[in-house]
Write an enzyme that holds these catalytic residues in place. Structure first.
Site, short mmCIF file in Angstrom:
data_model
loop_
_atom_site.label_atom_id
_atom_site.label_comp_id
_atom_site.label_asym_id
_atom_site.label_seq_id
_atom_site.Cartn_x
_atom_site.Cartn_y
_atom_site.Cartn_z
N ARG A 58 30.27 -21.94 33.76
CA ARG A 58 30.80 -21.34 34.99
C ARG A 58 31.72 -20.14 34.75
O ARG A 58 31.58 -19.10 35.39
CB ARG A 58 31.60 -22.38 35.80
CG ARG A 58 30.78 -23.27 36.67
CD ARG A 58 31.39 -24.66 36.69
NE ARG A 58 31.22 -25.24 35.37
CZ ARG A 58 30.15 -25.94 35.00
NH1 ARG A 58 29.23 -26.21 35.88
NH2 ARG A 58 30.01 -26.39 33.77
N THR A 59 32.67 -20.29 33.83
CA THR A 59 33.68 -19.25 33.68
C THR A 59 33.05 -17.97 33.14
O THR A 59 33.28 -16.88 33.66
CB THR A 59 34.81 -19.75 32.77
OG1 THR A 59 35.23 -21.03 33.27
CG2 THR A 59 35.99 -18.80 32.75
N LYS A 87 39.35 -13.72 10.26
CA LYS A 87 39.83 -12.61 9.42
C LYS A 87 40.82 -11.71 10.13
O LYS A 87 41.38 -10.82 9.53
CB LYS A 87 38.62 -11.76 8.95
CG LYS A 87 37.86 -12.38 7.80
CD LYS A 87 36.61 -11.58 7.49
CE LYS A 87 36.90 -10.29 6.74
NZ LYS A 87 35.62 -9.57 6.45
N ARG A 107 39.34 -17.66 26.58
CA ARG A 107 39.26 -19.13 26.67
C ARG A 107 39.44 -19.69 25.27
O ARG A 107 38.74 -19.27 24.34
CB ARG A 107 37.92 -19.59 27.24
CG ARG A 107 37.67 -21.08 26.97
CD ARG A 107 36.46 -21.65 27.64
NE ARG A 107 36.68 -21.75 29.08
CZ ARG A 107 35.96 -22.54 29.88
NH1 ARG A 107 35.00 -23.29 29.38
NH2 ARG A 107 36.20 -22.57 31.17
N HIS A 134 44.40 -24.04 33.52
CA HIS A 134 43.09 -23.47 33.91
C HIS A 134 43.28 -22.76 35.26
O HIS A 134 42.77 -23.21 36.30
CB HIS A 134 42.05 -24.58 33.99
CG HIS A 134 40.63 -24.11 33.95
ND1 HIS A 134 40.27 -22.77 33.84
CD2 HIS A 134 39.45 -24.80 34.02
CE1 HIS A 134 38.95 -22.67 33.83
NE2 HIS A 134 38.44 -23.87 33.95
#
Ligand code: CP
Ligand code: NVA
Length: 344
Positions: A58-59, A87, A107, A134
């Site tokens: 969804r996001t 890195k 996220r 969230h």
């Protein structure tokens, strides 16, 4: 200048309650404009970075579709395939990406990581989920609640059943408190929202008038509710070893038809950020069944497959609310004027 121009959105409390209300209204206006195919493009030519250290359906799709609708371009950096973390530090990544992009979605794991990214970035950073918060989900949940009830948020009542210590438990408690929604965390004590988050919510509630509670008692927790909300019992990033204990602790908190009926409100709707374990049609769902013999977890199909389930409307609203966040923080044109001109 637009009120949230160039601001970060890392958690609900980054904004004032009036800003959250503004974003919800803006999302509704953008949604109506898209439906009418008359959406003004306020992000033309911008470039957006989508940095995901955890999986997403969804996001990610919301950021991508919203950016495309608005005339912007996106670059997705997933959990593997870039230098991030392995890195290159977050501080260095932030400065590199700021040279390419106009906004960065992140996220991942700890909130401290997204906070560090924002500290070093010179463009807006949006939290697409951390262990603790969230915030873009919270906006979609609130828009969905206004659409389902046709009522103002202030005075509605929601109960959240499940692991209340994690991102959704926190975001819903604080977000509801800010917006005047009465909120009950319904969970075994060991999975209650922390005292610290509870105190933050109480501060907000003192101003908004919301009643914020934590209880172990399902009957009392759901009584009179307009919405019952649930989330997965084990969140992304938690070890598999917690499943057994979590199932034992949370089975009494599953949202079933009987629990929906206990609200005493025939209009009560079910919300869930998704994905949900409501049957065995997923790899993990089947594995859990084979190991522990449970057919579903946080919600059963009696509720999930019924017209009391508003989770798919809620999922679609992720896109409109995420679009509102990007437009509000990036658009240089007057947003209100552009939407009014287009008839919205
Ligand atoms: N609700 C939510 O954030 O879904 P995704 O994990 O699919 O993005
Ligand atoms: N608590 C869940 C939310 C998923 C959208 C997780 O963090 O996995």
């Amino acid at each position: 200048m637009n009120r949230l121009y160039r601001k970060n959105f890392l958690k609900e409390l980054d904004f004032a309650p009036a800003d959250l209300e503004y974003l919800i209204t803006l999302a509704a206006r953008l949604k109506a404009a898209k439906k009418a195919r008359r959406e003004p493009q306020l992000m033309k030519g911008l470039n957006i970075a989508l940095l995901f250290e955890k999986d997403s359906t969804r996001t990610r799709c919301s950021f991508e579709v919203a950016a495309h609708d608005q005339g912007a371009h996106v670059t997705y950096l997933g959990p593997t395939g870039s230098q991030v973390g392995k890195k290159e530090s977050m501080a260095d990544t932030a400065r590199v990406l700021s040279g390419f992009f106009d906004g960065i979605e992140y996220r991942g794991f700890g909130q401290d990581i997204v906070e560090r990214l924002a500290q070093y970035a010179s463009v807006p950073v949006w939290n697409g989920l951390t262990n603790e918060w969230h915030p873009t989900q919270l906006l979609a949940d609130m828009l969905t609640m206004t659409e389902c009830t046709g009522k103002p948020l202030k005075g509605l009542t929601m109960a959240y059943l499940g692991d209340a210590r994690y991102n959704m438990g926190n975001s819903l408690m604080v977000g509801c408190a800010m917006l005047g929604v009465n909120f009950r965390s319904v969970a075994p004590k060991s999975l209650w929202t922390s005292d610290e988050v509870f105190a933050l919510a109480q501060e907000q509630a003192a101003r908004s008038g919301a009643v914020i509670e934590r209880t172990e008692d399902v009957d009392k927790g759901v009584e009179g509710c307009d919405f019952l909300y649930s989330d997965v019992w084990v969140s992304m990033g938690e070890p598999d070893s917690v499943w057994k204990e979590r199932i034992e602790l949370l089975t009494p908190y599953r949202v079933t038809g009987e629990v929906m009926d206990k609200t005493g409100n025939p209009e009560c709707r079910f919300l869930h950020c998704l994905p949900a374990f409501h049957n065995r049609e997923t790899t993990i769902g089947e594995q859990i069944y084979q190991k522990y013999g449970v057919e579903c977890m946080e919600v059963n199909d009696e509720v999930f497959e019924s017209d009391r389930n508003a989770a798919f409307l809620e999922a679609a609203n992720r896109m409109h609310t995420i679009k509102a966040v990007m437009v509000a923080t990036l658009a240089e044109e007057d947003i209100d004027e552009a939407l009014t001109r287009a008839g919205f």
